[in-house]
Every structure is written in C-alpha cells, then in structure tokens.
Design a protein around this motif. Structure first.
Motif, PDB file in Angstrom:
ATOM      1  N   VAL A  21      -2.307  -5.629 -11.733  1.00 37.74           N
ATOM      2  CA  VAL A  21      -2.292  -5.842 -10.287  1.00 37.74           C
ATOM      3  C   VAL A  21      -2.145  -7.333 -10.035  1.00 37.74           C
ATOM      4  N   ASP A  22      -1.000  -7.693  -9.464  1.00 39.81           N
ATOM      5  CA  ASP A  22      -0.706  -9.099  -9.163  1.00 39.81           C
ATOM      6  C   ASP A  22      -1.015  -9.338  -7.686  1.00 39.81           C
ATOM      7  N   LEU A  23      -2.194  -9.821  -7.406  1.00 45.17           N
ATOM      8  CA  LEU A  23      -2.607 -10.009  -6.017  1.00 45.17           C
ATOM      9  C   LEU A  23      -1.821 -11.125  -5.333  1.00 45.17           C
ATOM     10  N   ARG A  24      -1.282 -12.044  -6.105  1.00 47.59           N
ATOM     11  CA  ARG A  24      -0.496 -13.134  -5.516  1.00 47.59           C
ATOM     12  C   ARG A  24       0.774 -12.588  -4.855  1.00 47.59           C
ATOM     13  N   THR A  25       1.436 -11.638  -5.536  1.00 46.19           N
ATOM     14  CA  THR A  25       2.670 -11.067  -4.984  1.00 46.19           C
ATOM     15  C   THR A  25       2.437  -9.711  -4.317  1.00 46.19           C
TER      16      THR A  25
ATOM     17  N   ALA B 251       6.014  -2.003  -8.052  1.00 48.94           N
ATOM     18  CA  ALA B 251       5.852  -1.467  -6.696  1.00 48.94           C
ATOM     19  C   ALA B 251       4.981  -2.414  -5.881  1.00 48.94           C
ATOM     20  N   ARG B 252       5.253  -2.509  -4.580  1.00 49.80           N
ATOM     21  CA  ARG B 252       4.468  -3.368  -3.687  1.00 49.80           C
ATOM     22  C   ARG B 252       3.302  -2.569  -3.116  1.00 49.80           C
ATOM     23  N   LEU B 253       2.103  -3.116  -3.276  1.00 45.21           N
ATOM     24  CA  LEU B 253       0.915  -2.446  -2.767  1.00 45.21           C
ATOM     25  C   LEU B 253       0.913  -2.436  -1.240  1.00 45.21           C
ATOM     26  N   LYS B 254       0.425  -1.367  -0.672  1.00 50.60           N
ATOM     27  CA  LYS B 254       0.251  -1.323   0.773  1.00 50.60           C
ATOM     28  C   LYS B 254      -0.879  -2.269   1.181  1.00 50.60           C
ATOM     29  N   ASN B 255      -0.834  -2.698   2.422  1.00 53.96           N
ATOM     30  CA  ASN B 255      -1.873  -3.595   2.924  1.00 53.96           C
ATOM     31  C   ASN B 255      -3.251  -2.952   2.769  1.00 53.96           C
ATOM     32  N   GLY B 256      -4.167  -3.743   2.271  1.00 50.39           N
ATOM     33  CA  GLY B 256      -5.540  -3.278   2.137  1.00 50.39           C
ATOM     34  C   GLY B 256      -5.865  -2.600   0.825  1.00 50.39           C
TER      35      GLY B 256
ATOM     36  N   GLU C  78      -6.664  -2.425  -2.931  1.00 49.09           N
ATOM     37  CA  GLU C  78      -7.213  -3.344  -3.929  1.00 49.09           C
ATOM     38  C   GLU C  78      -7.067  -2.757  -5.330  1.00 49.09           C
ATOM     39  N   ALA C  79      -7.330  -3.605  -6.313  1.00 52.40           N
ATOM     40  CA  ALA C  79      -7.125  -3.222  -7.712  1.00 52.40           C
ATOM     41  C   ALA C  79      -7.958  -2.006  -8.101  1.00 52.40           C
ATOM     42  N   ALA C  80      -9.157  -1.887  -7.560  1.00 52.94           N
ATOM     43  CA  ALA C  80     -10.028  -0.769  -7.920  1.00 52.94           C
ATOM     44  C   ALA C  80      -9.410   0.572  -7.540  1.00 52.94           C
TER      45      ALA C  80
END
Length: 344
Positions: A297-301, A246-251, A253-255
């Motif tokens: 959590v893949d912050l790059r993608t 799934a694509r994280l919404k803007n803003g 974070e992993a926490a």
C-alpha cells in the motif's frame, strides 16, 4: 474416475499426465495426439515413461474415448474444443477445456478477440477459476479452465474489486511469463537466440486474456470495467509474475486491504498469503499448484500494488484443471496436487 486427455503432447497435456499419474482416483484411459498417434508418450516425453504405457491414439476415436471416460480434458488450441463439446453434449462425460472456447459468457467477445466463430453458443459452460467459482463448477457439464495470465491477475485483484476498495478505472496489470506459455510449436519469438538474456513486451493493448480478466473482475464488481494489460516474455521455462496496480478509493486504509485478502483467501489451501510487504517469486511456486500473493500500500500515491506468482503450467493450466476435476467429482480439492514446489 476414468480420465482421458485430448491433445496430450503439448506442454499442458504432458503436465496433466504428470499430475494425474500421481492422482489416487484417476485411471488414465485414453491420450490422443494427431501428430504422434501410434507412438507411446515416452517417445515424445521420456520423463513420463512410468506414468502411461498406452499408445497415443487419434481423435477419430472420440466417441469410443468419451464412452469410456468420466471426464475428458481438452488441451487443444482455441477453436477446437467447442466442436468436441458440441458433439458430446448429450453424453454423460464431463469436459474440462484448457483452451479459451468455453471461458466467455458472451460468445461475441470470444469471436471479437479470437477471430473465429463460436459454434457452441448454447453450451452450459462455467468458468473454471476454482477459488472464485467453486459452487458454479460443482455438477457442471463443461468447465472453461481459466487462462494462465488471467489466473495470476484475477487472484491478485479480485479481493480489492469485490470489497469495493479501488477505483475500477485505475486497474493496470503488468505480467511476465516463461516461454512455455507460448506452447511447444516452433516460433521465432521463443527461439533460444531470441530469448536468451532478453526481456520483451508483446501484444500491448491486445492480448486475448484481457477480456477474460475484465469479465471476471467485472462480475465481482457487478459492473463492466476496462483495464490495461501488458504481457512480457522472460527467458525462463515456467512461471508468471503478475504485478497489478489500482488506485485506492478515498478513505480506504491499509488495514482494509489486509482484511480483504485475509477474508478472500485465509481458508484457501492453494493460496499462500505473504502479507502486506510480501514479494512473491516464481521459483517459490515452480512445479506446484500454489499461488503466492503479496501486496503493498503506497499511501503517497494512494495506490495498492498486488503481486502474484504461479507456475503457468500448473496453477495456470493443468493443476487448476485437476483442481476443477476434484470439485466436479466431490473429492478433496488438493487430491493429487499436494506437491511441494521444486527449488531451486
């Protein structure tokens, strides 16, 4: 509790007997089979000879079975349970259907995907994914036990969807199952020569568990959604590993992802959180009612990858059915299910 099983000679029925044989509050009254009526269960499954001595009977004795049962498990292919449920709707017996007949709020969706008419549209049925629908299950007449792929996939994605952390149009489920999920009937696809040293996808874009996953996740999101689901068969008997994207919404974070899983499952006995960076494995849950969860959590993608592992015959079928029975009858949820996984 007086317990009976309709369709006791499939893999799911046999697993129910194994689990109920160790349940301190379950008195197994009747077990039915149309193909093996008159035989003992040990003639069909020798490993169950110490569990049940009564012979298998035909469903022709359904009224007698229901009258002497507090709860009836139905372990039949789709299309059969609704006839039983309708016939017994005015009786006191509780019904837990391990097939698909009572999983959908909208029976038109069932008819579209399963290609049979639904004949019990007004049934007072609830969805049986225990961790998420526990309060609905209490006191229900009919429970539509969640499917195996669906249990693994919903458990992985539900915390993200419920907390609004991901874009709903980005959900992708890639799941792999052992061949017992296809049932005991002979099939070329599950033949040893076809499966040995082989891995293959099937029913891409059309698997019947797709709308079930969408229904549950859409309910948590309070909006309809569509996702991509691709199932695979792997050369082992038991287990499902579901890898969900799934694509994280803007803003986000992993926490926040970590917190969503902790909030959803920290108090759930049958959910074992491996945490961010965890890698669930099917062998670690084999023979048990546990669902192991890990996430990355893949912050790059900007994607979160959620992974879950279950035994498809236990948490994905018979074990969850017993868990639902415990909820129905106000028993501690883990009664009869405190089984450690079988390893290796």
């Amino acid at each position: 509790m007086k317990v009976s099983i309709i369709g006791a000679t499939g893999y799911t029925g046999a697993e129910l007997l194994r689990l109920l044989g160790g349940h301190p509050e379950a008195d197994i009254r009747y077990i039915t089979s149309e193909s093996s009526a008159g035989k003992s269960i040990a003639e069909v499954y020798p490993h169950l000879q110490a569990v049940q001595e009564a012979k298998l009977v035909s469903m022709e004795a359904l009224d007698e079975v229901a009258a002497d049962s507090d709860v009836l498990f139905i372990a039949l292919p789709h299309g059969h349970a609704m006839a039983v449920g309708k016939r017994l709707e005015k009786t006191d017996v509780k019904i837990i259907d391990l097939g698909a007949d009572y999983r959908f709020k909208d029976t038109a969706i069932y008819e579209a995907w399963y290609k049979v008419p639904h004949t019990h549209k007004d049934a007072k049925a609830v969805y049986g994914l225990t961790e998420w629908y526990r309060e609905d299950i209490r006191g229900a007449k009919i429970v539509g036990n969640a499917g195996c792929y669906t249990t693994a996939s919903i458990m992985a994605l539900a915390p993200l969807v419920k907390k609004g952390l991901v874009e709903l149009d980005s959900l992708v489920v890639d799941a792999k199952s052992g061949v017992s999920g296809a049932g005991r009937s002979l099939s070329l696809n599950s033949h040893f020569g076809e499966m040995y040293e082989n891995l293959k996808a099937y029913n891409v874009g059309g698997h019947r568990h797709t709308p079930e996953i969408e229904q549950a996740l859409g309910g948590l999101a309070k909006t309809s959604l569509v996702l991509s689901f691709t199932p695979h068969l792997i050369p082992m008997a038991r287990g499902i590993l579901s890898t969900c994207y799934a694509r994280l919404k803007n803003g986000v974070e992993a926490a926040a992802v970590d917190a969503a899983y902790e909030e959803a499952y920290a108090q759930e006995y049958f959910v074992r959180l491996l945490g961010r960076g965890g890698y669930p494995a099917t062998k670690a849950v084999r023979g048990s009612n546990f669902c192991d969860l890990g996430w990355h959590v893949d912050l790059r993608t900007r994607r979160v990858v959620a992974l879950s592992a279950i035994d498809n015959l236990v948490k994905g079928a018979a074990g969850q059915a017993v868990q639902n029975m415990n909820v129905l009858f106000n028993l501690p949820e883990k009664t009869g299910l405190e089984l450690s996984p079988v390893y290796p």
